[in-house]
Scaffold this motif. Sequence first.
Motif, PDB file in Angstrom:
ATOM      1  N   TYR A  92       1.272  34.621 -21.457  1.00  0.00           N
ATOM      2  CA  TYR A  92       2.088  35.376 -22.258  1.00  0.00           C
ATOM      3  C   TYR A  92       2.144  34.796 -23.779  1.00  0.00           C
ATOM      4  O   TYR A  92       2.179  33.556 -24.116  1.00  0.00           O
ATOM      5  N   THR A  93       1.807  35.685 -24.747  1.00  0.00           N
ATOM      6  CA  THR A  93       1.753  35.223 -26.301  1.00  0.00           C
ATOM      7  C   THR A  93       3.034  35.740 -26.799  1.00  0.00           C
ATOM      8  O   THR A  93       2.983  37.056 -26.876  1.00  0.00           O
ATOM      9  N   LEU A  94       3.853  34.843 -27.610  1.00  0.00           N
ATOM     10  CA  LEU A  94       5.145  35.427 -28.169  1.00  0.00           C
ATOM     11  C   LEU A  94       4.853  36.386 -29.330  1.00  0.00           C
ATOM     12  O   LEU A  94       5.337  37.333 -29.484  1.00  0.00           O
ATOM     13  N   LYS A 139      12.184  36.770 -18.419  1.00  0.00           N
ATOM     14  CA  LYS A 139      11.622  38.168 -18.055  1.00  0.00           C
ATOM     15  C   LYS A 139      10.188  38.172 -17.228  1.00  0.00           C
ATOM     16  O   LYS A 139       9.996  38.744 -16.158  1.00  0.00           O
ATOM     17  N   GLN A 140       9.445  37.345 -17.692  1.00  0.00           N
ATOM     18  CA  GLN A 140       8.110  37.222 -17.189  1.00  0.00           C
ATOM     19  C   GLN A 140       7.880  36.648 -16.187  1.00  0.00           C
ATOM     20  O   GLN A 140       7.253  36.668 -15.174  1.00  0.00           O
ATOM     21  N   PHE A 141       8.549  35.273 -15.973  1.00  0.00           N
ATOM     22  CA  PHE A 141       8.048  34.314 -15.059  1.00  0.00           C
ATOM     23  C   PHE A 141       9.489  33.900 -14.311  1.00  0.00           C
ATOM     24  O   PHE A 141       9.471  33.084 -13.128  1.00  0.00           O
ATOM     25  N   GLY A 142      10.703  34.087 -14.603  1.00  0.00           N
ATOM     26  CA  GLY A 142      11.937  33.495 -13.889  1.00  0.00           C
ATOM     27  C   GLY A 142      11.908  32.118 -14.439  1.00  0.00           C
ATOM     28  O   GLY A 142      11.632  31.881 -15.469  1.00  0.00           O
ATOM     29  N   LYS A 143      12.818  31.488 -13.623  1.00  0.00           N
ATOM     30  CA  LYS A 143      13.285  30.229 -13.886  1.00  0.00           C
ATOM     31  C   LYS A 143      12.311  28.897 -13.378  1.00  0.00           C
ATOM     32  O   LYS A 143      12.158  28.999 -12.139  1.00  0.00           O
ATOM     33  N   PRO A 144      11.620  28.065 -14.348  1.00  0.00           N
ATOM     34  CA  PRO A 144      10.728  27.284 -13.743  1.00  0.00           C
ATOM     35  C   PRO A 144      11.468  25.890 -13.146  1.00  0.00           C
ATOM     36  O   PRO A 144      12.460  25.754 -13.895  1.00  0.00           O
ATOM     37  N   GLY A 170       0.356  18.773  -7.213  1.00  0.00           N
ATOM     38  CA  GLY A 170       1.120  19.632  -6.158  1.00  0.00           C
ATOM     39  C   GLY A 170       1.724  20.690  -6.576  1.00  0.00           C
ATOM     40  O   GLY A 170       2.707  21.351  -5.986  1.00  0.00           O
ATOM     41  N   GLY A 171       1.935  21.010  -8.061  1.00  0.00           N
ATOM     42  CA  GLY A 171       2.517  21.954  -8.576  1.00  0.00           C
ATOM     43  C   GLY A 171       2.147  23.170  -8.444  1.00  0.00           C
ATOM     44  O   GLY A 171       0.682  23.503  -8.367  1.00  0.00           O
ATOM     45  N   ALA A 172       3.035  24.304  -8.716  1.00  0.00           N
ATOM     46  CA  ALA A 172       2.559  25.649  -8.622  1.00  0.00           C
ATOM     47  C   ALA A 172       2.529  26.295  -9.974  1.00  0.00           C
ATOM     48  O   ALA A 172       3.725  26.275 -10.465  1.00  0.00           O
ATOM     49  N   ILE A 173       1.520  26.686 -10.709  1.00  0.00           N
ATOM     50  CA  ILE A 173       1.802  27.162 -11.925  1.00  0.00           C
ATOM     51  C   ILE A 173       2.125  28.603 -12.006  1.00  0.00           C
ATOM     52  O   ILE A 173       1.642  29.276 -11.199  1.00  0.00           O
ATOM     53  N   VAL A 174       3.362  28.897 -12.582  1.00  0.00           N
ATOM     54  CA  VAL A 174       3.955  30.440 -12.571  1.00  0.00           C
ATOM     55  C   VAL A 174       3.570  31.131 -13.751  1.00  0.00           C
ATOM     56  O   VAL A 174       3.328  32.431 -13.984  1.00  0.00           O
ATOM     57  N   GLY A 175       3.038  30.266 -14.802  1.00  0.00           N
ATOM     58  CA  GLY A 175       2.434  31.029 -15.976  1.00  0.00           C
ATOM     59  C   GLY A 175       2.141  30.075 -17.222  1.00  0.00           C
ATOM     60  O   GLY A 175       2.650  28.822 -17.172  1.00  0.00           O
ATOM     61  N   TYR A 176       1.550  30.668 -18.240  1.00  0.00           N
ATOM     62  CA  TYR A 176       1.279  29.787 -19.606  1.00  0.00           C
ATOM     63  C   TYR A 176       1.678  30.660 -20.749  1.00  0.00           C
ATOM     64  O   TYR A 176       1.803  31.779 -20.690  1.00  0.00           O
TER      65      TYR A 176
END
Length: 247
Positions: free
Chosen positions: A235-237, A115-120, A209-215
């Motif tokens: 995002y904190t669960l 929901k928050q980030f899509g598929k990494p 060279g990676g792109a961080i989508v989230g933590y």
Amino acid sequence: MSAPSDAPAHHQSPLNTTTTANTPLKGDSTSAHAPAACPDPTLESNRHAAQGGQPTPHPSAAAELASLTISLKASLRQFPDFPEPGILFEDILPIFADAELHEGLVRALQIAVEKQFGKPDVVVGLDARGFLFGPSLALRLGAAFVPVRKRGKLPGPCETAEYQKEYGSDFFQMQADAVKKGQKVLVVDDIIATGGSAAAAGTLVKKLGGAIVGYVFILELDFLKGRDKLDAPVYTLLASQEEKLQH
């Protein structure tokens, strides 16, 4: 759950949750092509329909996530004044001691991430509790898993990043070929405290060279404002704590 190396553990009361070619013979059937008059008995919804009711609706992803987080929160154990006075230690290990809770954790994280980030493309787990659930989450998301480890633990050419702890500094490393240029990367750990170790992991991802989508974290110490050090959405669960334990 042990506190990470970059900060103390938690406050007394978690307050809030932050913030999915063979042709069959005549008469044969499969779950995809069952005759209308003979519903596939392997499907729960069709069993219910055969008894005269309607197919059982599946809960929404949001409702499923809410239910899972309630169960996961209830399983946490708290230990005041550990590992030192003024710290409330919240233990996540009971989750992994129960197969149903373990499955629930991975499923909850999957729902939240999608929901928050899509598929990494890659899930990066931090040494050491990111290793407890990072590989399972990566498998569920169809992504690769890459560990970040303390210096000297990984073979071959590595990239290194320094981060500050309560007393002095430490170093994280990632193998130099672990992340490919342009890959979408999700960084995971059990808790975000001061944010130093997660920020170091992010530095390593960017060096490769990676792109961080989230933590993504299970718990958060809000009062340490660790997310302010991170350069992607956080995002904190489960629960967060806003103050240190007072005596």
